[in-house]
Design an enzyme around this catalytic site. Structure first.
Site, mmCIF file in Angstrom:
data_model
loop_
_atom_site.group_PDB
_atom_site.id
_atom_site.type_symbol
_atom_site.label_atom_id
_atom_site.label_comp_id
_atom_site.label_asym_id
_atom_site.label_seq_id
_atom_site.Cartn_x
_atom_site.Cartn_y
_atom_site.Cartn_z
ATOM 1 N N ASP A 37 0.564 -1.182 -0.069
ATOM 2 C CA ASP A 37 0.122 -0.099 0.026
ATOM 3 C C ASP A 37 0.795 1.241 0.089
ATOM 4 O O ASP A 37 0.630 2.286 -0.652
ATOM 5 C CB ASP A 37 -0.999 0.016 0.989
ATOM 6 N N ALA A 38 2.085 1.330 0.876
ATOM 7 C CA ALA A 38 2.897 2.401 0.972
ATOM 8 C C ALA A 38 3.416 2.656 -0.440
ATOM 9 O O ALA A 38 3.568 3.910 -0.955
ATOM 10 C CB ALA A 38 3.983 2.240 1.943
ATOM 11 N N SER A 85 2.594 -16.885 -0.834
ATOM 12 C CA SER A 85 1.357 -17.536 -1.738
ATOM 13 C C SER A 85 1.865 -18.826 -2.368
ATOM 14 O O SER A 85 3.108 -18.986 -2.263
ATOM 15 C CB SER A 85 1.256 -16.390 -3.094
ATOM 16 N N LYS A 117 -8.404 -25.693 -0.431
ATOM 17 C CA LYS A 117 -8.204 -24.170 -0.484
ATOM 18 C C LYS A 117 -9.619 -23.506 -0.498
ATOM 19 O O LYS A 117 -10.392 -23.377 -1.344
ATOM 20 C CB LYS A 117 -7.422 -23.770 -1.862
#
Length: 670
Positions: A31-32, A80, A113
């Site tokens: 986000d930064a 991930s 999942k």
DNA sequence: GATCCTCGAGTTCG
DNA sequence: CTCGAGGATC
């Protein structure tokens, strides 16, 4: 690099980041970092108005990844998993693993999942102190207060662990809770959510935890961070999580080889609908932690695990336009024109949007990036927009006030869902009516489909149903793409259709509210077209299932000269106007029993099964209710089978059904 | 008036 | 298959 190039580059990066964040749900920048790029772009645009653009990400309404929540740096990256889309890829993964480890056989553990949002939960001295979303894997958003209201998230561990402890898992929304939520929103006039994942994601990002609570989110844990040395496998870690009070998905299976893991994947791809939550695949992990450590992690993906992805049922694509077609009854049907997108192996270009209320209720706008699903029912549906990807240029759809085909006025009676073209001789309606007349449930004219219907009406060759019976082969063969042979066959098929009988003819005429069932009842009770057309409303209502609306519709139909003339012309052409006495139902064991057929039967079509039952005096219907005696379930039976189980209606498989038919045909003397 | 049941209409791709 | 709406029933 010129300033112009820099601006373009920034826009590309921001658009890409948005796409990954909102569509793929796999952000690549924090986000930064996003905010930094956005600010740079904003500054340049401010100082150089000539470089501004309507399409710039700076113009996006509320799309930036929210910085409303404090950033939390994950102690260890939230990884991930690399995706595998085929069993071959799983075998290749297994080969790499065994080679790197130098082992002949490596044990795996298979976990479902869950389609939700990954979160990290931190505990200190056994108490829940902080929770965060995954974010980009390194830094997430702090949503402690919202996680606290999720019943599955333990606020205290069942064991008073000293020091820091972290568990990770998936926040998700149960399908049943999702449906209840959407029903509530519909009542309140709020737009529906496209899928459980989006609803869960929005729920976790509420500023007021009370709103999160109302979503009824759920949680499953699957990762124990930094396990103590006596926990040597993922299997043991799951056991430990369960003992500490975390909900752990029960559908976990150790696999001693990749082939066992593949079997697990195939089983759950088949059974996914049995669960009350969405799953999009299976995570396959090397079970032993010492093996995991030796395999390590490259870039973002661990080398010791892989995600087997099920065939997609959902995709996002651009809604390019909404076209409006006119149905046989004059209904205006909005259709989505989509940028071609593949879902589960087929390419979707179109989908129905039903009516104006559906479009508004799901907040769908022209130009939106939309979610399209193709569930068990095969037919694709546009379920909703991704609002975050809106540019502000999307257009709200309005039903046209004039028929797009003939220009006549469009009418939408108060309280009705469908808008209608008021012109009974609208060419689009004529084409659709002709097609319906020739269709299988009606006069069953083989060879007369949509293309030919269109040609015949457009060429002015057929203006009424009766015109069909005057067609000759030479005339037909002069039409485009119709050879001599097909023309002769068609003339033959048209001639054969004359003898279909009153029921089929009534269906073909397309009187409002009169379909197969009602037509059969009318034909049974009135026998001839003459008697039916002469009956008044009171008389009509004496028939089963005929109420005031249907009776009025019939009277209206027969009162119109145009329709009476059309029927007279059909009679003159030799079309059968009576119902030949179907043999009265024999006194078989099945007489009066109500059957519902579902799924695909191997030995006969559904229609054949239906006629077989009717010949024995049984009745068939399309929906399962308390009055249903038997449900016959073939292969791939869907929701009706589900409903039959709920209502405790006996379910027959194909063999049992065959047996019952044989029994009923030759009743064994007592 | 509420609730359950049934029927009709529209529907994608290959 | 699912939705919307009419009919039947309590």
């Amino acid at each position: 690099m010129t300033l112009h190039d820099r601006v373009e580059r920034l826009r590309e990066q921001l658009d890409d980041a948005n796409y990954r964040y909102y569509v793929l749900d796999a952000p690549t920048i924090s986000d930064a970092a996003y905010d930094k790029l956005l600010r740079e772009l904003q500054e340049i645009e401010e100082q150089h108005p000539e470089l501004r653009s309507e399409l710039s990400p700076t113009r996006r309404i509320g799309a930036a990844p929210s910085s409303r929540f404090a950033p939390v740096e994950h102690r260890a990256s939230m990884l991930s998993l690399a995706n595998a889309f085929s069993t071959d890829e799983l075998r290749a993964f297994d080969e790499r693993v065994r080679k790197m480890l130098g082992e002949a056989q490596v044990g795996y553990i298979c976990e479902l999942k869950i389609d939700g949002l990954a979160v990290a939960l931190r505990y200190r001295d056994g108490a829940f102190v902080q929770g965060a979303t995954r974010g980009d894997g390194r830094v997430g958003e702090e949503v402690t207060g919202n996680l606290r209201v999720i019943p599955g998230v333990p606020l205290r561990l069942r064991e008073r662990l000293r020091g820091d402890f972290e568990a990770r898992g998936e926040v998700y929304l149960r399908k049943s809770d999702f449906h209840a939520l959407n029903q509530r929103r519909e009542r309140e006039g709020a737009a529906r959510f496209a899928n459980p994942r989006n609803a869960a994601s929005g729920g976790l990002r509420q500023l007021d935890p009370e709103l999160t609570r109302e979503r009824h989110l759920s949680f499953f844990a699957y990762t124990l961070v930094d396990p103590s040395p006596e926990i040597a496998t993922q299997h043991a870690a799951l056991e430990r999580l369960r003992a500490l009070g975390f909900p752990v998905n029960p559908n976990v299976r150790p696999a001693e080889s990749i082939e066992h893991a593949i079997a697990f994947c195939e089983e759950w791809e088949r059974r996914r609908d049995e669960l009350d939550y969405e799953i999009d695949g299976v995570a396959i992990k090397v079970d032993r932690f010492d093996f995991q450590d030796r395999l390590g992690t490259v870039a973002r993906d661990p080398r010791w695990a892989v995600a087997f992805k099920f065939k997609a049922r959902e995709a996002t694509t651009k809604l390019e336009a909404i076209t409006v077609s006119v149905g046989r009854t004059g209904t205006l049907n909005p259709n989505a024109v989509l940028a071609p997108v593949e879902i589960g192996g087929i390419t979707i270009r179109n989908a129905t949007l039903h009516n104006e209320a559906y479009i508004a209720g799901n907040d769908i706008r022209i130009g939106d990036t939309v979610i399209v699903v193709r569930a068990g029912d095969v037919i694709p549906r546009v379920v909703g927009p991704i609002r975050e990807l809106r540019s502000g240029k999307e257009k709200i759809f309005h039903m046209p006030t004039k028929c797009p085909v003939c220009g006549a006025d469009v009418d939408r009676p108060e309280g009705e869902a469908m808008a209608r073209c008021t012109n009974a001789s609208c060419p689009a309606q004529l084409v659709e009516r002709l097609r319906h007349y020739a269709s299988r449930g009606a006069m069953d004219i083989e060879g007369l489909g949509d293309v030919l219907s269109e040609q015949l009406v457009a060429g002015g060759v057929v203006k009424s149903f009766a015109d069909l019976y005057a067609l000759d082969a030479t005339r037909l063969a002069s039409l485009e793409r119709l050879g001599e042979k097909s023309a002769t066959n068609l003339v033959q098929a048209i001639a054969v259709s004359k003898a279909r009988g009153l029921t089929r003819l009534l269906v073909g005429l397309g009187i409002r509210y009169v379909g197969e069932q009602t037509a059969a009842i009318l034909a049974r009770d009135f026998r001839t077209m003459e008697a039916l057309s002469a009956a008044d409303e009171e008389h009509l209502q004496r028939s089963e299932g005929i109420g005031p609306e249907v009776a009025a519709s019939l009277r209206l139909f027969f009162a119109q000269k145009r329709n009476r003339d059309a029927i007279a012309a059909l009679a003159a052409a030799g079309v059968e106007m009576e119902e030949r006495g179907a043999a009265p139902a024999p006194d078989s064991a099945l007489k009066g029993k109500r059957f519902v057929l579902t799924g695909t039967l191997a030995s006969m079509t559904r229609d054949e099964a239906k006629s077989a039952l009717e010949a024995l005096g049984a009745r068939t219907s399309d929906s399962v209710s308390g009055k249903t005696d038997f449900v016959v379930a073939g292969e791939e039976a869907g929701s009706k089978l589900q409903r039959a189980r709920e209502l405790n209606v006996p379910v027959l498989d194909e063999a049992a059904f065959q047996h019952m038919l044989t029994e009923a045909r030759s009743p064994t003397p007592q």
